[in-house]
Design an enzyme around this catalytic site. Sequence first.
Site, PDB file in Angstrom:
ATOM      1  N   GLY A   1      -7.165   0.916  -3.617  1.00  0.00           N
ATOM      2  CA  GLY A   1      -7.154  -0.479  -3.200  1.00  0.00           C
ATOM      3  C   GLY A   1      -5.876  -0.780  -2.446  1.00  0.00           C
ATOM      4  O   GLY A   1      -5.066   0.110  -2.186  1.00  0.00           O
ATOM      5  N   SER A   2      -5.693  -2.044  -2.095  1.00  0.00           N
ATOM      6  CA  SER A   2      -4.513  -2.450  -1.333  1.00  0.00           C
ATOM      7  C   SER A   2      -3.316  -2.569  -2.271  1.00  0.00           C
ATOM      8  O   SER A   2      -3.432  -2.375  -3.483  1.00  0.00           O
ATOM      9  CB  SER A   2      -4.767  -3.794  -0.649  1.00  0.00           C
ATOM     10  OG  SER A   2      -4.889  -4.814  -1.621  1.00  0.00           O
ATOM     11  N   MET A   3      -2.165  -2.899  -1.723  1.00  0.00           N
ATOM     12  CA  MET A   3      -1.016  -3.199  -2.579  1.00  0.00           C
ATOM     13  C   MET A   3      -1.323  -4.444  -3.407  1.00  0.00           C
ATOM     14  O   MET A   3      -2.118  -5.283  -2.999  1.00  0.00           O
ATOM     15  CB  MET A   3       0.217  -3.420  -1.718  1.00  0.00           C
ATOM     16  CG  MET A   3       0.690  -2.125  -1.060  1.00  0.00           C
ATOM     17  SD  MET A   3       2.044  -2.399   0.055  1.00  0.00           S
ATOM     18  CE  MET A   3       3.212  -3.171  -1.065  1.00  0.00           C
ATOM     19  N   PHE A   4      -0.686  -4.565  -4.544  1.00  0.00           N
ATOM     20  CA  PHE A   4      -0.844  -5.702  -5.470  1.00  0.00           C
ATOM     21  C   PHE A   4      -2.251  -5.776  -6.072  1.00  0.00           C
ATOM     22  O   PHE A   4      -2.642  -6.803  -6.612  1.00  0.00           O
ATOM     23  CB  PHE A   4      -0.537  -7.048  -4.783  1.00  0.00           C
ATOM     24  CG  PHE A   4       0.697  -7.037  -3.945  1.00  0.00           C
ATOM     25  CD1 PHE A   4       1.952  -6.992  -4.542  1.00  0.00           C
ATOM     26  CD2 PHE A   4       0.629  -7.054  -2.562  1.00  0.00           C
ATOM     27  CE1 PHE A   4       3.107  -6.971  -3.779  1.00  0.00           C
ATOM     28  CE2 PHE A   4       1.776  -7.036  -1.789  1.00  0.00           C
ATOM     29  CZ  PHE A   4       3.013  -6.990  -2.392  1.00  0.00           C
TER      30      PHE A   4
ATOM     31  N   GLY B   1      -3.362  -3.745  -8.466  1.00  0.00           N
ATOM     32  CA  GLY B   1      -3.366  -3.281  -9.856  1.00  0.00           C
ATOM     33  C   GLY B   1      -3.797  -1.834 -10.025  1.00  0.00           C
ATOM     34  O   GLY B   1      -4.186  -1.425 -11.121  1.00  0.00           O
TER      35      GLY B   1
ATOM     36  N   GLU C   1       0.329   7.095  -6.324  1.00  0.00           N
ATOM     37  CA  GLU C   1       0.721   7.050  -4.904  1.00  0.00           C
ATOM     38  C   GLU C   1       0.176   8.267  -4.155  1.00  0.00           C
ATOM     39  O   GLU C   1       0.862   8.887  -3.340  1.00  0.00           O
ATOM     40  CB  GLU C   1       2.254   6.977  -4.760  1.00  0.00           C
ATOM     41  CG  GLU C   1       2.894   5.789  -5.460  1.00  0.00           C
ATOM     42  CD  GLU C   1       2.661   4.451  -4.753  1.00  0.00           C
ATOM     43  OE1 GLU C   1       1.988   4.435  -3.703  1.00  0.00           O
ATOM     44  OE2 GLU C   1       3.119   3.430  -5.280  1.00  0.00           O
TER      45      GLU C   1
ATOM     46  N   GLN D   1      -1.735   8.647  -1.769  1.00  0.00           N
ATOM     47  CA  GLN D   1      -1.841   8.599  -0.301  1.00  0.00           C
ATOM     48  C   GLN D   1      -0.700   9.332   0.384  1.00  0.00           C
ATOM     49  O   GLN D   1      -0.814   9.743   1.527  1.00  0.00           O
ATOM     50  CB  GLN D   1      -1.914   7.149   0.194  1.00  0.00           C
ATOM     51  CG  GLN D   1      -0.612   6.359   0.161  1.00  0.00           C
ATOM     52  CD  GLN D   1      -0.306   5.768  -1.212  1.00  0.00           C
ATOM     53  OE1 GLN D   1      -1.063   5.919  -2.156  1.00  0.00           O
ATOM     54  NE2 GLN D   1       0.823   5.082  -1.310  1.00  0.00           N
TER      55      GLN D   1
ATOM     56  N   CYS E   1      -6.093 -17.640   1.219  1.00  0.00           N
ATOM     57  CA  CYS E   1      -7.301 -18.408   0.908  1.00  0.00           C
ATOM     58  C   CYS E   1      -7.888 -18.138  -0.482  1.00  0.00           C
ATOM     59  O   CYS E   1      -8.820 -18.816  -0.891  1.00  0.00           O
ATOM     60  CB  CYS E   1      -8.369 -18.144   1.976  1.00  0.00           C
ATOM     61  SG  CYS E   1      -9.151 -16.535   1.798  1.00  0.00           S
TER      62      CYS E   1
ATOM     63  N   CYS F   1      -8.398 -13.612   7.131  1.00  0.00           N
ATOM     64  CA  CYS F   1      -7.002 -14.043   7.236  1.00  0.00           C
ATOM     65  C   CYS F   1      -6.147 -12.950   7.873  1.00  0.00           C
ATOM     66  O   CYS F   1      -5.182 -13.241   8.580  1.00  0.00           O
ATOM     67  CB  CYS F   1      -6.456 -14.434   5.865  1.00  0.00           C
ATOM     68  SG  CYS F   1      -7.260 -15.899   5.179  1.00  0.00           S
TER      69      CYS F   1
HETATM   70 ZN   LIG Z   1      -8.060 -14.980   3.144  1.00  0.00          ZN
END
Ligand SMILES: [Zn+2]
Length: 196
Positions: free
Chosen positions: A23-26, A28, A96, A98, A155, A187
Amino acid sequence: MVVFSEDHVQETRRRGRIEVVCGSMFSGKTEELIRRLKRAKFAKQRVEIFKPAMDVRYSEENVVSHDSNSIASTPIDSSASILLFTSEIDVVGIDEAQFFDEGLVNVCNQLANNGIRVIIAGLDMDYKGVPFGPIPALCAIADEVTKVHAICVKCGQLAYVSHRIVKNDKRVLLGEKDEYEPLCRECYNKALNNDE
Ligand SMILES: [Zn+2]
């Protein structure tokens, strides 16, 4: 059909498999990796954790997540070194992922074929939305893939990517909270237009 949901995971039974948490950073990822490894430890499994030697953000010896919920680990330079440390191990955690070389895919397959449970955490994409290092191939060979999400700070929808706020074109910029923000696709595209 075999379902690899948590209810079906026997912590005490030795069975080789590959799990990817990406997943992305932050999002979990590391927290989820640590949670699974701690459960394995409770079940008296022999656990070893590896991370790339370059990831020395907070501590040389620990896998450290952003909320300081940490677990001891071994920093290594190349994926092949993992095989040297895993002869008496039941569960291997890799954080980590990646940042590791492509050889990690083969290493994880070898571990799983030897009966070891391999749990891998890593960024699915870099800050430009490009699949990152060996993660895509690891997802392909995994028995189970869990994609976790951060929340878009603009958002409140599920985030899709880590948008880099600071101006820097290096692909590897180790994660600090004030250099990235999780954004949803809409976004993120708006932010890219504003960056230009
Ligand atoms: Zn958004």
